[in-house]
Write a protein that holds these residues in place. Structure first.
Motif: not given
Length: 326
Positions: A66-87
């Protein structure tokens, strides 16, 4: 019903809907909280700014971290890790509902291809449970054309052109291991029966317009596989626009997932850590179900004994009769 509304319905009924629900609620709550403090004019500016940040083309690869994909498109990829205890971590890229839409390049070696008119991409990962697998599933929401509507004959043509593109780069049809092996028009007819719910339709058979209009949306699937990745193609259409002399509205979903997640899905949560040890026995059980299903329908349909499963096996019903699968 317009295409953005179709997309909301499709997400609600998608393969990863259960995982997405918590994510969507959190995103919605965050958006609601922000909107209470934001004027309509400011919201419009934010939307225009976000749209301008999205690249015209995005590349995805099942298994990419995931980090690699976010780094490719930092202004476009939105990340949500605030669910299911972050799993569970979700990644998404959206294009404007009214266009212009994006193009997604599927990076899968010799089986790579491009998908135009993409409205959005959603990826999911389980970093706590399977850190080495990266993003193990991607779901694309795709318009068949850049227009709000398209004629039904054009929708039929564009949909099967997409399926042809997929096949031309080496993706093979996948029939779930517990389903009977049918091909051509037989596969289409069987898929529309009660027993055939979720059955893999044969993309090599192009239906007539009359047959196309009778195909149930959402529940109809065109399934493929290539090099340990599975692809499930479905579509949804506006049921209020079914007159073949008038334009219709269609939305397509392409769901990619790795083979590990496909095999894990056959087991309850508590057994999934041991799925590698358990799957061979489950595979035999599923093959027995296929044999039983084929015997049941063999007088109505031609069983395609040339079909080979993704794992290289071809378990014919004769094996069942001879007692080779217990």
């Amino acid at each position: 019903m317009n295409k953005p509304q179709l997309r909301k319905r499709m997400v609600a009924g998608s393969v990863i809907a259960g995982l997405l629900l918590t994510s969507i609620l959190i995103w919605s709550a965050t958006s609601l909280s922000s909107s209470e403090q934001t004027s309509t004019a400011d919201t419009k500016k934010l939307t225009e700014r976000d749209s301008s940040m999205n690249p015209k083309e995005v590349t995805i690869r099942v298994g990419q971290q995931g980090k690699e994909w976010v780094d490719m498109y930092p202004n476009a990829v939105h990340v949500n890790d605030k669910n299911a205890n972050g799993e569970i971590v979700f990644y998404k890229v959206d294009w404007p509902d009214q266009g212009p839409f994006g193009t997604v390049s599927i990076d899968h070696g010799v089986n790579s291809f491009n998908v135009p008119y993409v409205m959005g991409v959603m990826g999911s990962a389980l970093p706590s449970d399977h850190p080495d697998e990266g993003i193990d599933e991607f779901d694309l929401s795709v318009s068949l054309t850049p227009s709000p509507t398209e004629s039904h004959p054009e929708a039929l043509h564009q949909f099967y052109a997409l399926l042809k593109t997929i096949q031309n780069v080496g993706w093979k049809r996948e029939i779930r291991v517990f389903n009977p092996r049918l091909s051509g028009r037989d596969a289409l007819l069987y898929s529309q029966t009660e027993d055939g719910d979720g059955y893999s339709i044969d993309a090599s058979y192009v239906p007539t317009l009359i047959e196309w209009m009778k195909i149930e949306d959402i529940g109809s699937h065109w399934r493929f596989y290539a090099n340990n990745v599975y692809l499930d193609v479905t579509f949804m259409r506006d049921h209020d626009k079914m007159d073949t002399n008038q334009p219709g509205a269609y939305l397509v979903s392409l769901n990619f997932k790795n083979s590990n997640s496909v095999e894990r899905a056959y087991f309850k949560e508590k057994d999934r850590p041991r799925y590698k040890q358990l799957y061979p026995a489950e595979r035999k059980r599923l093959a027995k179900l296929r044999g039983e299903a084929e015997r049941k329908i063999s007088s109505q349909y031609h069983i395609d004994e040339t079909y080979i499963d993704p794992d290289g096996e071809t378990l014919a019903p004769g094996w069942i009769r001879q007692g080779e699968i217990n």
